[in-house]
Design an enzyme around this catalytic site. Structure first.
Site, PDB file in Angstrom:
ATOM      1  N   GLU A 279      93.258  24.809 115.294  1.00 27.31           N
ATOM      2  CA  GLU A 279      91.951  24.468 116.097  1.00 27.31           C
ATOM      3  C   GLU A 279      91.913  22.836 115.934  1.00 27.31           C
ATOM      4  O   GLU A 279      92.725  22.408 114.807  1.00 27.31           O
ATOM      5  CB  GLU A 279      90.649  25.030 115.276  1.00 27.31           C
ATOM      6  CG  GLU A 279      90.351  26.258 115.489  1.00 27.31           C
ATOM      7  CD  GLU A 279      89.373  26.707 114.665  1.00 27.31           C
ATOM      8  OE1 GLU A 279      88.428  25.824 114.074  1.00 27.31           O
ATOM      9  OE2 GLU A 279      89.084  27.926 114.420  1.00 27.31           O
TER      10      GLU A 279
ATOM     11  N   CYS B 236      86.501 -27.507 112.063  1.00 28.21           N
ATOM     12  CA  CYS B 236      86.203 -28.541 113.125  1.00 28.21           C
ATOM     13  C   CYS B 236      85.022 -29.473 112.394  1.00 28.21           C
ATOM     14  O   CYS B 236      83.951 -28.808 112.556  1.00 28.21           O
ATOM     15  CB  CYS B 236      86.474 -28.251 114.428  1.00 28.21           C
ATOM     16  SG  CYS B 236      85.491 -29.683 115.516  1.00 28.21           S
TER      17      CYS B 236
ATOM     18  N   CYS C  12      87.793 -29.671 121.178  1.00 23.97           N
ATOM     19  CA  CYS C  12      87.456 -30.964 121.017  1.00 23.97           C
ATOM     20  C   CYS C  12      88.379 -32.026 120.743  1.00 23.97           C
ATOM     21  O   CYS C  12      88.266 -33.189 120.679  1.00 23.97           O
ATOM     22  CB  CYS C  12      85.948 -31.142 120.368  1.00 23.97           C
ATOM     23  SG  CYS C  12      86.260 -31.228 118.476  1.00 23.97           S
TER      24      CYS C  12
HETATM   25  S1  IVH Z   1      86.144  25.363 109.085  1.00 19.19           S
HETATM   26  C1  IVH Z   1      84.913  27.105 104.783  1.00 19.19           C
HETATM   27  N1  IVH Z   1      87.213  23.969 111.330  1.00 19.19           N
HETATM   28  O1  IVH Z   1      85.886  19.674 108.337  1.00 19.19           O
HETATM   29  C2  IVH Z   1      85.335  25.863 105.880  1.00 19.19           C
HETATM   30  N2  IVH Z   1      85.950  22.891 109.651  1.00 19.19           N
HETATM   31  O2  IVH Z   1      86.787  19.406 105.474  1.00 19.19           O
HETATM   32  C3  IVH Z   1      84.967  25.910 107.146  1.00 19.19           C
HETATM   33  N3  IVH Z   1      85.660  20.459 110.513  1.00 19.19           N
HETATM   34  O3  IVH Z   1      82.838  20.319 106.540  1.00 19.19           O
HETATM   35  C4  IVH Z   1      85.157  24.810 107.850  1.00 19.19           C
HETATM   36  N4  IVH Z   1      86.393  20.678 112.608  1.00 19.19           N
HETATM   37  O4  IVH Z   1      82.665  19.719 109.247  1.00 19.19           O
HETATM   38  C5  IVH Z   1      86.471  24.119 110.153  1.00 19.19           C
HETATM   39  N5  IVH Z   1      87.758  23.361 113.342  1.00 19.19           N
HETATM   40  C6  IVH Z   1      87.043  23.268 112.159  1.00 19.19           C
HETATM   41  C7  IVH Z   1      86.835  21.825 111.738  1.00 19.19           C
HETATM   42  C8  IVH Z   1      85.937  21.672 110.536  1.00 19.19           C
HETATM   43  C9  IVH Z   1      86.184  19.696 111.628  1.00 19.19           C
HETATM   44  C10 IVH Z   1      85.009  19.904 109.167  1.00 19.19           C
HETATM   45  C11 IVH Z   1      83.841  20.545 108.818  1.00 19.19           C
HETATM   46  C12 IVH Z   1      83.955  20.652 107.332  1.00 19.19           C
HETATM   47  C13 IVH Z   1      85.153  19.726 107.140  1.00 19.19           C
HETATM   48  C14 IVH Z   1      85.811  20.519 106.160  1.00 19.19           C
END
Ligand code: IVH
Length: 671
Positions: A114, A425, A410
């Site tokens: 993701e 300047c 200038c």
């Molecule tokens: S999973 C138990 N998936 O990254 C962990 N987090 O460093 C659950 N974040 O606080 C998080 N995209 O704010 C997950 N596709 C994603 C994410 C994601 C951004 C952020 C989230 C989390 C931080 C972790």
């Protein structure tokens, strides 16, 4: 309309508007025009007014926000919100993959890849298909309840679609400010001379914690969801759970992909490393998760993060581009700033054409030659920075970039500013960009706030010879203004009204508006307090000025030098004659308290209930002290949004309590 008809119509309109919101904000495929949508919303608003008994806090009409939000309550998270283990290297991702493989013991497994969205995390609780609460990450254990603000994000379903959802569940995701919105917001802030957000993450986090949900609604936040939790989930794997969430109306990224082998994981990383640049929102990496919930459970968590997931972070974005030329710009204080004009290059979603080189020392340290290939970096920040030179691509006879010796505007020979790397300047009263710059500063919002004159009009007034200094502004007349291009009676009237209103701007802001070197808004306040009439200030000696707390010899000298100049003296006398406030109002003891008992505060960041200046005033009115830097003696750090990381680190290291707006307001009994 009969009552039952109205009830029916209200329900139908709500359903239709929810569907149109979903089509527009989640599916990106609206079925009706904005106008048709607004008409339906308006009809619903009118009907709801006539039928208060039909009130529903989740009605689409409630997504516009209100100004009434009180401070935030806190709520404990049902499951702590942990972070993810991070890496910048594909090899370490491969090591993680192997660790997972051996921990799972030869069983088959797959990985879900993701995007790691770069915003601020949010946890939403749904009961019986309705949003009941939205909580920020906070300290991971508990966060702020921001339900009203979250409701203004139109892509978040308030009522779920279908009926297959669990009775209660939690869904987590990232609240984001899309690039387009971010750029719009920052240009608006630049215009208002408000501090810019460094990146969309800060902008999203700052916005979500604002006390006016109406302002939140105006800022166009979005949200993507990536984690479903609860006692009864629809399936036994992450991917299908997210697909289920998608069918209930949540925005789940289409980028999410099932990956079956280490090779597929690696190519997913390589693909998105560059393809992410096309996305409408900021991302700072990828997240890889074991798909099976049973396998996730077996792998478990360390104290900080799940073993079943890892974040691969993208390296800071860097581009190599050709230096076309270096131009030199003159600011209102006469400081000359070198700017690199670059072959346009795409970096983190925006095209970079220019980057400041700051001063001569930086040009020398980087060793920049004419037409060099330069490395430009953004690394999460919006302001591009030149970080190096690819010397192998240097033209054979290229000369080192030379700082100019004369003012580009200038022609006056430049002088080096004492003890600094900058050139200036000295032709204060004859150098066009300095004069125009001082006029622009004078009319600005935090100074004289003269409505109707912005950057462009200041330039026009100067170029047309209507003003040569700030005092000339008060000699402007309707006929003179009407000679300006694009100026009609209405715009002329606005300027004249703005000038009139500026006559009541307080004395300290008048001092700030004068553009005395080293006199910013805070110094201006101190000076105004110590010398409550302009005549006193104009005749103050350097010693008298330095005796004021926090006014050092450099500021004192600068003030003396400013008023010693006959041209400045004349300008100030003309401003006085024009009726500007040239003395501080009598101090009233009304509203003064000793609630803060002499405690010292360092204030940092931006705030939503009062401006930073108002807070400084409140600290003093309530018997506290403002100090500018954190030391062992500081009693509190009063932190707003976007407090600098170094301040945070220092305060934490010294164990100084950090308080937020709400806590401060309770201290002075204003909550
Ligand atoms: S999973 C138990 N998936 O990254 C962990 N987090 O460093 C659950 N974040 O606080 C998080 N995209 O704010 C997950 N596709 C994603 C994410 C994601 C951004 C952020 C989230 C989390 C931080 C972790």
């Amino acid at each position: 309309m009969a009552n039952t008809d109205s009830t029916d119509r209200i329900l139908k309109l709500r359903e239709a508007l929810n569907r149109h919101n979903y089509n527009y904000y989640v599916m990106n495929s609206p079925e009706i025009s904005d106008k048709e949508f607004d008409d339906l919303l308006h009809e619903l608003e009118e009907l709801e007014k006539l039928h208060p008994e039909m009130e529903d806090p989740l009605s689409p009409t409630r997504r516009v926000g209100s100004d009434l939000t009180e401070g935030f309550e806190q709520a404990n998270h049902i499951h702590p919100m942990l972070s993810l283990a991070n890496t910048y290297s594909i090899e370490e991702v491969d090591d993680w993959f192997s660790r997972v493989r051996s921990a799972i013991g030869g069983e088959k497994f797959n990985i879900v890849g993701e995007m790691k969205y770069d915003g601020t995390s949010i946890s939403l609780i749904y009961e019986n298909g309705k949003l009941v609460r939205a909580v920020t990450r906070g300290d991971g254990e508990k966060g702020d309840v921001v339900t009203e603000n979250i409701k203004t994000i139109k892509s978040i379903p308030l009522h779920l679609q279908g009926s297959e959802w669990p009775e209660t569940f939690e869904i987590r995701g990232e609240v984001l400010m899309p690039w387009k919105e971010f750029e719009r917001l920052n240009s608006e802030r630049a215009f208002n001379e408000e501090p810019l957000f460094a990146n969309p993450r800060n902008a999203a986090a700052g916005t979500l914690k604002m006390l006016s949900s109406r302002e939140v609604a105006r800022r166009g936040l979005d949200a993507y969801f990536y984690y479903l939790l609860g006692p009864e989930l629809p399936t036994d794997n992450h991917f299908d759970n997210m697909m289920a969430a998608k069918s209930w109306g949540f925005k789940v990224s289409d980028i999410m992909t099932c990956l079956d082998s280490i090779d597929e994981v690696d190519s997913f990383i390589r693909h998105w490393d560059s393809a992410r640049r096309e996305l409408p929102v900021a991302t700072d990496g990828l997240v890889l998760k074991v798909n099976s919930l049973r396998q996730q459970l077996n792998l478990g968590f360390t104290a900080k993060s799940p073993r079943w997931a890892i974040a691969y972070k993208f390296p800071a974005e860097r581009a190599l581009t050709r230096l076309k030329s270096v131009s030199f710009e003159v600011g209102r204080m006469g400081i000359v700033t070198p700017v690199a004009n670059l072959e346009p290059v795409l970096l983190s979603g925006t095209i970079v054409k220019r980057a400041s080189l700051h001063n001569e020392d930086i040009i020398n340290a980087l060793g920049i030659h004419d037409h060099d290939m330069l490395y430009v970096e953004k690394g999460g920040e919006i302001i591009p920075k030149i970080t190096g030179v690819d010397e192998s691509k240097r033209e054979p006879d290229a000369q080192m970039v030379k700082f100019i010796s004369h003012c580009p505007a200038c022609g006056t020979p430049l002088v080096r500013v004492d003890g600094e790397a900058s050139w200036q300047c000295p032709n204060k009263f004859g150098c066009p960009p300095q004069i125009a710059g001082r006029v622009e500063h004078f009319v600005g919002r935090k100074m004289m706030n003269i409505d109707g004159i912005g950057e462009e009009t200041s330039q026009q007034l100067f170029n047309n010879g209507l003003i040569k200094n700030i005092a000339d502004l008060y000699d402007l007349t309707r006929p003179k203004l009407l000679t300006l291009d694009g100026f009609g009676p209405r715009s002329a009237e606005r300027v004249l009204e703005g000038l009139e209103a500026s006559r009541s701007v307080p004395y300290d802001r008048v001092i700030y508006a004068l553009s005395i070197p080293f006199v910013g808004d805070t110094v201006a306040k101190k000076v105004a307090k110590a010398f409550p009439h302009i005549d006193l200030l104009m005749s103050a000696t350097s010693e008298e000025l330095s005796a004021v707390k926090d006014i050092g010899p450099r500021i004192a000298e600068s003030i003396v030098e400013y008023f010693a100049n006959p041209i400045n003296k004349e300008i100030v006398n003309r401003l006085k004659a024009a009726g500007l406030q040239m003395s501080a109002p009598e101090e009233s003891s009304e509203g003064r308290t000793d609630k803060l008992g002499g405690k010292s505060f360092v204030i940092s960041g931006t705030f939503s209930r009062h401006s930073r200046d108002e807070y400084k005033e409140l600290i003093e009115r309530n018997g506290g002290k403002n100090v500018s830097s954190i030391s062992k003696k500081t009693d509190y750090v009063f932190a707003g949004e976007n407090m600098g990381p170094s301040k945070l680190e220092k305060a934490t290291a010294l164990g100084i309590p950090i308080i937020d707006e709400q806590q401060f307001l309770s201290m002075i009994g204003e909550d």
